[in-house]
Design an enzyme around this catalytic site. Structure first.
Site, short mmCIF file in Angstrom:
data_model
loop_
_atom_site.label_atom_id
_atom_site.label_comp_id
_atom_site.label_asym_id
_atom_site.label_seq_id
_atom_site.Cartn_x
_atom_site.Cartn_y
_atom_site.Cartn_z
N LYS A 1 77.25 28.90 22.13
CA LYS A 1 77.53 29.09 23.56
C LYS A 1 76.36 29.85 24.16
CE LYS A 1 81.74 27.36 23.23
NZ LYS A 1 82.42 26.33 23.98
N LYS B 1 77.61 26.59 26.34
CA LYS B 1 77.73 25.18 25.91
C LYS B 1 76.39 24.46 26.02
CE LYS B 1 82.52 24.14 27.35
NZ LYS B 1 83.01 23.04 26.51
N LYS C 1 78.14 24.58 15.15
CA LYS C 1 78.38 23.28 15.78
C LYS C 1 77.77 23.23 17.17
CE LYS C 1 82.45 21.97 17.75
NZ LYS C 1 81.98 21.32 18.97
N ASP D 1 77.90 21.98 21.02
CA ASP D 1 79.04 21.73 21.89
C ASP D 1 79.10 20.25 22.27
OD1 ASP D 1 81.38 22.59 23.12
OD2 ASP D 1 80.43 24.47 23.71
N GLU D 2 80.27 19.83 22.73
CA GLU D 2 80.48 18.40 22.96
C GLU D 2 79.59 17.84 24.07
OE1 GLU D 2 82.74 20.74 23.58
OE2 GLU D 2 82.97 20.65 25.76
N HIS E 1 84.85 15.33 17.58
CA HIS E 1 85.31 16.11 18.74
C HIS E 1 86.07 15.16 19.64
CE1 HIS E 1 85.40 18.66 22.25
NE2 HIS E 1 84.93 19.66 21.54
N ARG E 2 87.15 15.67 20.27
CA ARG E 2 88.04 14.75 21.01
C ARG E 2 87.98 14.93 22.52
NH1 ARG E 2 94.08 17.39 20.29
NH2 ARG E 2 93.42 19.52 20.72
N LYS F 1 93.12 28.47 23.80
CA LYS F 1 93.07 28.23 25.25
C LYS F 1 93.56 26.83 25.65
CE LYS F 1 88.34 26.35 25.56
NZ LYS F 1 86.94 26.57 25.83
N SER G 1 90.30 24.82 17.17
CA SER G 1 89.23 25.28 18.05
C SER G 1 89.74 25.36 19.47
CB SER G 1 88.04 24.31 17.97
OG SER G 1 86.91 24.82 18.62
N GLY G 2 89.08 26.19 20.28
CA GLY G 2 89.45 26.29 21.69
C GLY G 2 90.13 27.61 22.00
N GLY H 1 83.53 31.37 22.18
CA GLY H 1 83.67 32.64 22.89
C GLY H 1 84.10 33.76 21.96
C1 CAP Z 1 85.70 25.64 21.70
C2 CAP Z 1 85.16 24.34 22.15
C3 CAP Z 1 85.93 23.02 22.00
C4 CAP Z 1 87.39 23.05 22.27
C5 CAP Z 1 88.02 21.75 22.72
C6 CAP Z 1 84.92 24.51 23.61
O1 CAP Z 1 85.04 26.75 22.31
O2 CAP Z 1 83.95 24.06 21.54
O3 CAP Z 1 85.28 22.07 22.79
O4 CAP Z 1 87.92 23.47 21.06
O5 CAP Z 1 89.38 21.70 22.54
O6 CAP Z 1 83.84 24.26 24.06
O7 CAP Z 1 85.87 24.82 24.30
P1 CAP Z 1 85.71 28.19 22.52
P2 CAP Z 1 90.08 20.96 21.31
O8 CAP Z 1 86.01 28.70 21.14
O9 CAP Z 1 84.68 29.02 23.22
O10 CAP Z 1 86.94 28.01 23.33
O11 CAP Z 1 89.54 21.54 20.05
O12 CAP Z 1 91.52 21.28 21.53
O13 CAP Z 1 89.78 19.50 21.41
MG MG Z 2 83.28 22.54 22.92
#
Ligand code: CAP
Ligand code: MG
Length: 435
Positions: free
Chosen positions: A156, A158, A186, A188-189, A277-278, A318, A362-363, A387
């Protein structure tokens, strides 16, 4: 012609589905003036051989051999189970299969809502797909980590860091403090190859840091680099860049890429572990109205061959999704067979030896939540936090150490508040984010 079309009803509660049938569980409501039974009939028709009116081209043998059967109608619960004969489908064509049973029906005017809750795929379909190449065991063997969940962070912000900054943050995360760091870094998406952080430069610098930290700590680290691209050739090129740099994992944004790209990539047999990643799944799965459940997607991605898949955090983070929602996904990804449950709107599923997928929590996670997540999801998961790592008072390295310590606490079965008393990094995380 009129005769047997008049008789072409799909409701057949006495029909015993064949082992080879694809069975779908739908939840729906109809518009005013359309009975529930009529809604089910139309779903069955539109998803198979029928259309909105009688047609001159319908043949008796088509109606007799290919028609699906509505085997259960539950108006109170708004659910219907439909069994489709396998001959309706090309067994190794997931896009084709989903165009039928998750296709036009979601747009039909006579329906107020329609959720595809679950699909039971028969052996003929499951075994037509490659499934994960590595699965849980493969990733454990690669890293030599057997007795605990994997830990990871997402760099981060992102997007925004330069390639040098990205690589430096990666080193901090892997190394942590005194070598107490994370297994996984990892992308970020939404980080692909922006001008401020071009893909090739990022790979060069980040793999340099990965090699450095592996030499310093004597442990194996993973870099989940994002190769998502709408041009498949460029995605393959990026996969090769990673492989040539010694990387073993490639990350795909599986929803935005589409089923074809995911399976095609898997079938290239690159030997790379696939992290899925979804992003964007919420548009498909989240609303109770017109939607397809994440359970269906999770099963599909297991068949297409991903090794790791995001599943949510069992309510600890989150993103939406309760502990039970996540558990259903973990079971679908990690078990050899599942027993369906009416209350959860799930069906039985056998996997016929297909390898299991690692669920990724994650999230919005933070270190102190790890024991709670592991309690629900088990050990064969990745606990991943962006975060919750880089937001630590002592920066990325401090966050990585706090995550490391929280996993230690979890493995030892010691409450995190207790463990934090003589583990200052964890204590600081608790001071900031609570338990
Ligand atoms: C987590 C994360 C993922 C989320 C997506 C983000 O970061 O990399 O993209 O996990 O949700 O960018 O939000 P944080 P999910 O730890 O900073 O929240 O895994 O439910 O698909
Ligand atoms: Mg992400």
């Amino acid at each position: 012609m009129e005769n047997y079309q008049d008789m072409l009803h799909y409701y057949d509660p006495n029909y015993k589905p064949k082992d080879s049938d694809i069975v779908c569980l739908y939840r729906f409501e109809t518009e005013d003036g359309v009975s529930f039974g009529e809604g089910a009939e139309q779903i069955a028709a539109e998803s198979s051989i029928g259309t909105w009116t009688k047609i001159s081209t319908m043949k008796e043998n088509i109606a007799q051999t290919l028609k699906p059967r509505i085997i259960e109608l539950n108006e109170d619960k708004h659910t219907a189970k439909i069994a489709y004969p396998i001959e309706l489908f090309e067994v190794d064509n997931m896009s084709g299969i989903l165009s039928s049973i998750c296709g036009n029906i979601l747009g039909m005017k006579i329906l107020k809502n329609l959720r595809v809750c679950d699909i039971k795929f028969p052996k003929e379909v499951v075994t037509a797909f490659p499934g994960p190449e590595h699965g849980i065991q493969g990733v454990r063997d690669l890293t030599g980590i057997y007795d605990r969940p994997f830990t990871g962070t997402i760099i981060k912000p992102k997007v925004g860091l330069t390639s040098d900054q990205h690589a430096e943050v990666a080193y901090q995360a892997w190394y942590g403090i005194d070598g107490q760091g994370l297994d996984i870094v990892k992308d970020d998406e939404n980080l692909t190859s922006q001008t401020f952080n071009p893909f090739d430069k990022r790979m060069e610098l980040t793999f340099e840091q990965k090699n450095r930290v592996e030499a310093e700590t004597g442990t194996k680290k993973m870099y989940l680099a994002n190769i998502t691209h709408s041009n498949f050739d460029e995605m393959m090129r990026r996969s090769d860049v990673i492989k040539n740099a010694g990387g073993k994992v490639c990350m795909l944004d599986v929803v935005t890429l589409g089923f074809n790209a995911v399976e095609s990539y898997r079938r290239k047999n690159t030997g790379q572990i696939i992290h899925a990643h979804r992003a964007m799944h919420g548009a498909i799965t989240r609303e109770p109205g017109f939607s397809i459940s994440m359970l269906v997607l999770a099963k599909v991605y297991r068949m297409l061959g991903v090794d790791l898949l995001h599943t949510g955090t069992a309510g600890a983070g989150k993103m939406e999704g309760s502990a039970n929602d996540t558990l259903i996904l973990v079971d679908a990804l990690e078990k050899d067979s599942i027993k369906g449950n009416d209350a959860d709107e799930t069906l039985d599923q056998e996997w016929y030896g297909m390898k299991p997928v690692i669920a990724v929590a994650s999230g919005g996670l933070q270190p102190a939540k790890i024991p709670e997540v592991v309690k629900v999801m088990g050990n064969d998961i990745v606990c991943q936090m962006g975060g919750g790592c880089h937001g630590h008072q002592d920066g990325t390295a401090g966050g990585a150490q706090a995550i490391y310590q929280a996993v230690e606490a979890s493995v030892k079965g010691i409450p995190v508040e207790e463990y934090a008393k003589d583990h200052p990094a964890l204590q600081k995380a608790i001071d900031k984010w609570g338990v």
